[in-house]
Write a protein that holds these residues in place. Structure first.
Motif, PDB file in Angstrom:
ATOM      1  N   CYS A   3       0.823  -1.214   0.000  1.00  0.00           N
ATOM      2  CA  CYS A   3       0.000   0.000   0.000  1.00  0.00           C
ATOM      3  C   CYS A   3       0.859   1.268   0.000  1.00  0.00           C
ATOM      4  O   CYS A   3       0.508   2.258  -0.652  1.00  0.00           O
ATOM      5  CB  CYS A   3      -0.939  -0.001   1.202  1.00  0.00           C
ATOM      6  N   HIS A  29      -2.859  -3.912  -7.846  1.00  0.00           N
ATOM      7  CA  HIS A  29      -3.018  -3.615  -6.424  1.00  0.00           C
ATOM      8  C   HIS A  29      -4.347  -2.893  -6.182  1.00  0.00           C
ATOM      9  O   HIS A  29      -5.070  -3.211  -5.236  1.00  0.00           O
ATOM     10  CB  HIS A  29      -1.850  -2.767  -5.917  1.00  0.00           C
ATOM     11  N   CYS A  33      -7.347  -3.761  -3.515  1.00  0.00           N
ATOM     12  CA  CYS A  33      -7.180  -3.028  -2.256  1.00  0.00           C
ATOM     13  C   CYS A  33      -8.159  -1.862  -2.179  1.00  0.00           C
ATOM     14  O   CYS A  33      -7.994  -0.864  -2.898  1.00  0.00           O
ATOM     15  CB  CYS A  33      -5.738  -2.545  -2.116  1.00  0.00           C
ATOM     16  N   CYS A  36      -6.526   1.626  -1.036  1.00  0.00           N
ATOM     17  CA  CYS A  36      -5.795   2.401  -2.040  1.00  0.00           C
ATOM     18  C   CYS A  36      -6.743   2.971  -3.093  1.00  0.00           C
ATOM     19  O   CYS A  36      -6.493   4.062  -3.616  1.00  0.00           O
ATOM     20  CB  CYS A  36      -4.700   1.553  -2.689  1.00  0.00           C
TER      21      CYS A  36
HETATM   22 ZN   LIG Z   1      -3.267  -0.835  -0.907  1.00  0.00          ZN
END
Ligand SMILES: [Zn+2]
Length: 139
Positions: A3, A29, A33, A36
């Motif tokens: 992250c 990612h 996530c 994020c």
């Molecule tokens: Zn992340």
């Protein structure tokens, strides 16, 4: 990609004006996530609000040429750096020669006193110049 690295790349993308191609690592990612994705969306909203609130000033077409000309003039010093030192020594030599000619003392003692005065005042001048240069520098 973790992250922290994803947030760095997101912030860098706003500085560069677009999302950088990172071989899909950031996209992978972001797909997995939520934190994020939320960070990216918050940065996009902030960027949009700042872009709407702050507009770049419009510059005249002659601005770039005028700025280049001003910078060129400021870069060239008007006087050589050694000029104050040379003027000081020349002035002291002239004053000492005048004193040796006019004063009713032995010539050697006047020249020694003139040399001592020249050295002391030269050091004083150098100290003042150094302090002015330090004072004139940006913090
Ligand atoms: Zn992340």
């Amino acid at each position: 990609m973790d992250c922290e690295r994803a947030e760095e790349e997101i912030l860098e993308s706003f500085a560069e004006g677009r999302l950088r191609e990172s071989g899909g690592d950031l996209e992978l990612h972001l797909a997995s996530c939520e934190k994020c994705r939320t960070f990216l969306e918050a940065q996009r909203m902030l960027d949009l609000r700042l872009s709407a609130a702050i507009s770049a000033p419009s510059l005249s077409p002659a601005f770039r040429a005028s700025l280049a000309e001003r910078l060129q003039h400021e870069a060239v010093p008007v006087w050589p750096e050694f000029l104050p030192d040379a003027a000081h020594v020349a002035g002291c030599l002239c004053a000492t020669a005048l004193c040796a000619w006019v004063l009713p003392f032995a010539g050697a003692s006047v020249w020694i006193a003139g040399l001592a005065f020249t050295v002391v005042t030269y050091l004083l001048q150098a100290a003042v110049q150094g302090s002015l240069e330090i004072w004139g520098q940006d913090p």
